[in-house]
Design an enzyme around this catalytic site. Sequence first.
Site, PDB file in Angstrom:
ATOM      1  N   ASP A   8     117.331  52.064  90.817  1.00 19.40           N
ATOM      2  CA  ASP A   8     116.558  51.724  89.615  1.00 19.40           C
ATOM      3  C   ASP A   8     115.395  50.863  90.123  1.00 19.40           C
ATOM      4  O   ASP A   8     115.457  50.293  91.216  1.00 19.40           O
ATOM      5  CB  ASP A   8     117.462  50.925  88.660  1.00 19.40           C
ATOM      6  CG  ASP A   8     116.679  50.175  87.615  1.00 19.40           C
ATOM      7  OD1 ASP A   8     115.858  50.805  86.934  1.00 19.40           O
ATOM      8  OD2 ASP A   8     116.872  48.962  87.495  1.00 19.40           O
ATOM      9  N   ASP A  10     112.858  48.454  87.837  1.00 12.62           N
ATOM     10  CA  ASP A  10     112.698  47.141  87.177  1.00 12.62           C
ATOM     11  C   ASP A  10     114.014  46.381  87.091  1.00 12.62           C
ATOM     12  O   ASP A  10     114.973  46.868  86.534  1.00 12.62           O
ATOM     13  CB  ASP A  10     112.110  47.345  85.780  1.00 12.62           C
ATOM     14  CG  ASP A  10     110.674  47.841  85.831  1.00 12.62           C
ATOM     15  OD1 ASP A  10     110.370  48.862  85.209  1.00 12.62           O
ATOM     16  OD2 ASP A  10     109.864  47.219  86.541  1.00 12.62           O
TER      17      ASP A  10
END
Length: 229
Positions: A8, A10
């Site tokens: 991922d 952020d």
Amino acid sequence: MVEVVIFDLDGTLAETEEVHRLAFNRAFADSGLDWDWDVPLYRELLKVTGGKERIAHFIERSGGRAEPGFVAELHKAKTAIYTRMVAAGGVPLRPGVREFIAAARAAGLELAIATTTSMPNIEALLGAALGPNWREVFPVVGAGDMVEKKKPAPDVYRLVLDKLGKAPELCVAIEDSRNGVLAARGAGLTVVAVRSPFSADDDLAGASVELLNCEGLTMALLDSVTRLS
Ligand code: XBP
Ligand code: MG
């Protein structure tokens, strides 16, 4: 045997959400709006993934009607502000991430990204953190509007698996939020969760391993990655 680690972005690769929050508020002010997303409110709004969707949700929860053209323009302004802030090198990779990337590549693992944020944001962050050849580290990226349904839907992970040509059993996802864990689990991946300040209270059930921070990511992950396979 795990062959790929899908990051991922952020909150996981880097603590970006405070900069997103500041960029949203700067865009609101530049547009003459008196909206101010403070930290507690932003933490709640983060439950809605995608900046455009978040703005629309904020308007509707305040009783307004989110006009798509207005929302898109406002989000475009925010993205321009955010990319300037990040391209200046304002957001480092989380402690331990750079070491993990080197160890994973040395161990022959492939790396990919599955994120809700927009491509310009990815290019700005990773260009600053890894240099102009960042795509040598992350050759496969699933992002933002490449998929119809954003996290917690599994779509962006399914897109990355498709681009990789790999079965989910061969991949491990690293996520910081409940939406991310649900998305990766929905696509059949094993998930390693690494909390971030904005996901401190998230229910990360479904993750196989939860690490308190990225410091121990390299050893813990490489060990758990091989053990999880
Ligand atoms: C986090 C998100 C994004 C960012 C803001 O993505 O949900 O919406 O908060 O970026 P992830 P945009 O954790 O999946 O990386 O304004 O570009 O959406
Ligand atoms: Mg995240």
